[in-house]
Design a protein around this motif. Structure first.
Motif, PDB file in Angstrom:
ATOM      1  N   GLY A 176       0.710  -1.191   0.004  1.00  0.00           N
ATOM      2  CA  GLY A 176      -0.022  -0.023   0.010  1.00  0.00           C
ATOM      3  C   GLY A 176       0.776   1.382   0.164  1.00  0.00           C
ATOM      4  N   GLN A 177       2.049   1.280   0.307  1.00  0.00           N
ATOM      5  CA  GLN A 177       3.002   2.490   0.307  1.00  0.00           C
ATOM      6  C   GLN A 177       3.816   2.469  -0.924  1.00  0.00           C
ATOM      7  OE1 GLN A 177       5.209   2.492   4.159  1.00  0.00           O
ATOM      8  NE2 GLN A 177       3.983   0.688   4.821  1.00  0.00           N
ATOM      9  N   LEU A 178       3.796   1.450  -1.617  1.00  0.00           N
ATOM     10  CA  LEU A 178       4.750   1.710  -2.955  1.00  0.00           C
ATOM     11  C   LEU A 178       4.334   2.606  -3.873  1.00  0.00           C
ATOM     12  CD1 LEU A 178       5.384  -2.201  -3.341  1.00  0.00           C
ATOM     13  CD2 LEU A 178       6.814  -0.562  -2.554  1.00  0.00           C
ATOM     14  N   ALA A 179       3.093   3.187  -4.033  1.00  0.00           N
ATOM     15  CA  ALA A 179       2.630   3.895  -5.046  1.00  0.00           C
ATOM     16  C   ALA A 179       3.115   5.554  -4.746  1.00  0.00           C
ATOM     17  CB  ALA A 179       1.406   4.029  -5.184  1.00  0.00           C
ATOM     18  N   LYS A 180       3.681   5.543  -3.537  1.00  0.00           N
ATOM     19  CA  LYS A 180       4.005   7.010  -3.247  1.00  0.00           C
ATOM     20  C   LYS A 180       5.421   7.193  -3.862  1.00  0.00           C
ATOM     21  CE  LYS A 180       1.552   6.853   1.361  1.00  0.00           C
ATOM     22  NZ  LYS A 180       1.928   6.742   2.697  1.00  0.00           N
ATOM     23  N   PRO A 181       5.921   8.472  -3.944  1.00  0.00           N
ATOM     24  CA  PRO A 181       7.302   8.781  -4.400  1.00  0.00           C
ATOM     25  C   PRO A 181       8.417   8.134  -3.412  1.00  0.00           C
ATOM     26  CG  PRO A 181       6.098  10.897  -4.483  1.00  0.00           C
ATOM     27  CD  PRO A 181       5.175   9.817  -3.734  1.00  0.00           C
ATOM     28  N   THR A 182       9.271   7.367  -3.986  1.00  0.00           N
ATOM     29  CA  THR A 182      10.174   6.598  -3.276  1.00  0.00           C
ATOM     30  C   THR A 182      11.559   6.586  -3.740  1.00  0.00           C
ATOM     31  OG1 THR A 182       8.351   4.932  -2.945  1.00  0.00           O
ATOM     32  CG2 THR A 182      10.762   4.054  -2.642  1.00  0.00           C
ATOM     33  N   ALA A 183      12.441   6.564  -2.905  1.00  0.00           N
ATOM     34  CA  ALA A 183      13.899   6.291  -3.135  1.00  0.00           C
ATOM     35  C   ALA A 183      14.244   5.103  -2.537  1.00  0.00           C
ATOM     36  CB  ALA A 183      14.755   7.307  -2.620  1.00  0.00           C
ATOM     37  N   TRP A 184      14.683   4.009  -3.475  1.00  0.00           N
ATOM     38  CA  TRP A 184      15.386   2.743  -2.862  1.00  0.00           C
ATOM     39  C   TRP A 184      16.632   2.791  -2.447  1.00  0.00           C
ATOM     40  CZ3 TRP A 184      12.644  -1.601  -1.338  1.00  0.00           C
ATOM     41  CH2 TRP A 184      11.412  -1.718  -1.764  1.00  0.00           C
ATOM     42  N   LEU A 185      17.057   2.459  -1.338  1.00  0.00           N
ATOM     43  CA  LEU A 185      18.490   2.757  -0.756  1.00  0.00           C
ATOM     44  C   LEU A 185      19.154   1.124  -0.747  1.00  0.00           C
ATOM     45  CD1 LEU A 185      20.970   4.143   0.455  1.00  0.00           C
ATOM     46  CD2 LEU A 185      19.803   4.170   2.793  1.00  0.00           C
ATOM     47  N   PHE A 186      20.374   0.971  -1.716  1.00  0.00           N
ATOM     48  CA  PHE A 186      20.782  -0.402  -1.658  1.00  0.00           C
ATOM     49  C   PHE A 186      22.252  -0.341  -1.135  1.00  0.00           C
ATOM     50  CE2 PHE A 186      18.040   0.111  -5.273  1.00  0.00           C
ATOM     51  CZ  PHE A 186      16.915  -0.877  -4.931  1.00  0.00           C
ATOM     52  N   GLY A 187      22.846  -1.052  -0.400  1.00  0.00           N
ATOM     53  CA  GLY A 187      23.886  -0.970   0.309  1.00  0.00           C
ATOM     54  C   GLY A 187      24.916  -1.686  -0.501  1.00  0.00           C
ATOM     55  N   ASN A 188      26.011  -1.915   0.122  1.00  0.00           N
ATOM     56  CA  ASN A 188      27.432  -2.643  -0.446  1.00  0.00           C
ATOM     57  C   ASN A 188      27.184  -4.308  -0.698  1.00  0.00           C
ATOM     58  OD1 ASN A 188      29.975  -4.559   0.710  1.00  0.00           O
ATOM     59  ND2 ASN A 188      30.729  -2.552  -0.420  1.00  0.00           N
ATOM     60  N   GLU A 189      27.798  -4.768  -1.413  1.00  0.00           N
ATOM     61  CA  GLU A 189      27.352  -6.172  -2.027  1.00  0.00           C
ATOM     62  C   GLU A 189      27.609  -7.162  -0.785  1.00  0.00           C
ATOM     63  OE1 GLU A 189      29.239  -3.998  -3.627  1.00  0.00           O
ATOM     64  OE2 GLU A 189      28.993  -3.933  -5.688  1.00  0.00           O
ATOM     65  N   ALA A 190      28.641  -6.911  -0.171  1.00  0.00           N
ATOM     66  CA  ALA A 190      29.222  -7.968   0.700  1.00  0.00           C
ATOM     67  C   ALA A 190      28.697  -7.501   1.937  1.00  0.00           C
ATOM     68  CB  ALA A 190      30.631  -7.896   0.882  1.00  0.00           C
ATOM     69  N   ARG A 191      28.498  -6.427   2.546  1.00  0.00           N
ATOM     70  CA  ARG A 191      28.229  -5.819   4.075  1.00  0.00           C
ATOM     71  C   ARG A 191      26.645  -5.271   4.244  1.00  0.00           C
ATOM     72  NH1 ARG A 191      33.070  -3.996   2.735  1.00  0.00           N
ATOM     73  NH2 ARG A 191      32.204  -1.715   2.299  1.00  0.00           N
TER      74      ARG A 191
END
Length: 269
Positions: free
Chosen positions: A210-225
């Motif tokens: 239900g929250q996904l339709a709002k303006p969103t920035a997805w934050l992705f971290g380091n591959e290993a950590r």
């Protein structure tokens, strides 16, 4: 390396650090001469000097010697072979396609994202693998993201492997390199963009649909950590991609694709 600096017949040397700049200039002169039909000065145009040969030096040792004295025509097989070898020394792939382009690197300021009224953004925090970063750019482009922002010690945007992995998406997207993740999050949050941090221990994507339709920035971290505690605290919600089978995990680029498309589906519903 200016024309006429070295006497005729002198061998000129270009080192790896200067090879890209020098060789592109030389090949540019060759292409210009060829386009204008000037074949009589082929060698001078190609080398850009009054020289007849060139040495490619790597780690203090000559690894290639190019001899232009036998070439009498720009269209000759010998000329093609020599140019091919120069290109191979410039490239980090085993089978380069033989096409070169000189592109201006454009630095995009963080403020440039705001006029876009962004609805979907990918934030990369300390992503070090260029293949992963390039694939995330490709996924963001495909999902209709407005921008990608690289923060912290993320890989250089112009890394050759990143550019190849993006398969052209690097030219379609607004991409910002900004060192401070906190600055980015504050700026986006002030403009109504929610921050979702992708992590294996977060809420499942179906739980927050239900929250996904709002303006969103997805934050992705380091591959290993992954994301450190400081980065996680900046997010509004920590979200995970559910794994229904027996796989231990998804790699960064795959998980990012799922997250970005989850938002894209809801925003376009």
């Amino acid at each position: 390396f200016a024309p006429g600096v070295l006497p005729q017949g002198t061998t000129f040397v270009y080192y790896e650090a200067a090879a890209v700049i020098v060789t592109l200039i030389l090949l540019g002169r060759y292409l210009e001469a060829r386009a204008k039909g000037r074949t009589s000065e082929a060698i001078k145009r190609l080398v850009g000097l009054q020289s007849k040969s060139a040495r490619v030096v790597r780690d203090g040792a000559t690894v290639e010697r190019l001899d232009f004295t036998r070439v009498k025509d720009l269209s000759s097989d010998a000329m093609r072979r020599d140019i091919r070898r120069v290109i191979e020394h410039l490239c980090d792939t085993e089978n380069p396609q033989g096409v070169l382009a000189v592109c201006e690197q454009i630095d995009v300021a963080l403020d440039a994202v705001l006029p876009l009224k962004p609805r979907l953004i990918a934030l990369l925090a300390n992503i070090r693998d260029p293949g992963n970063a390039g694939t995330v750019l490709r996924a963001a482009d495909a999902a209709g993201a407005d921008a990608v922002i690289l923060t912290g010690d993320s890989v250089d945007l112009h890394n050759p492997k990143l550019v190849r992995a993006s398969t052209g998406s690097i030219f379609h997207l607004t991409i910002v390199e900004h060192a401070d993740l906190a600055d980015v999050v504050e700026l986006l949050s002030d403009r109504g963009v929610q921050i979702f941090a992708a992590s294996a221990d977060g809420q499942s994507i179906p739980e927050i649909r239900g929250q996904l339709a709002k303006p969103t920035a997805w934050l992705f971290g380091n591959e290993a950590r992954g994301l450190d505690d400081t980065a996680r605290e900046l997010a509004d919600t920590v979200v995970s991609v559910p794994i229904y089978g027996q796989a231990e995990s998804l790699n960064l680029a795959t998980a990012a694709s799922v997250c970005l498309y989850a938002s894209a589906f809801e925003q376009r519903a």
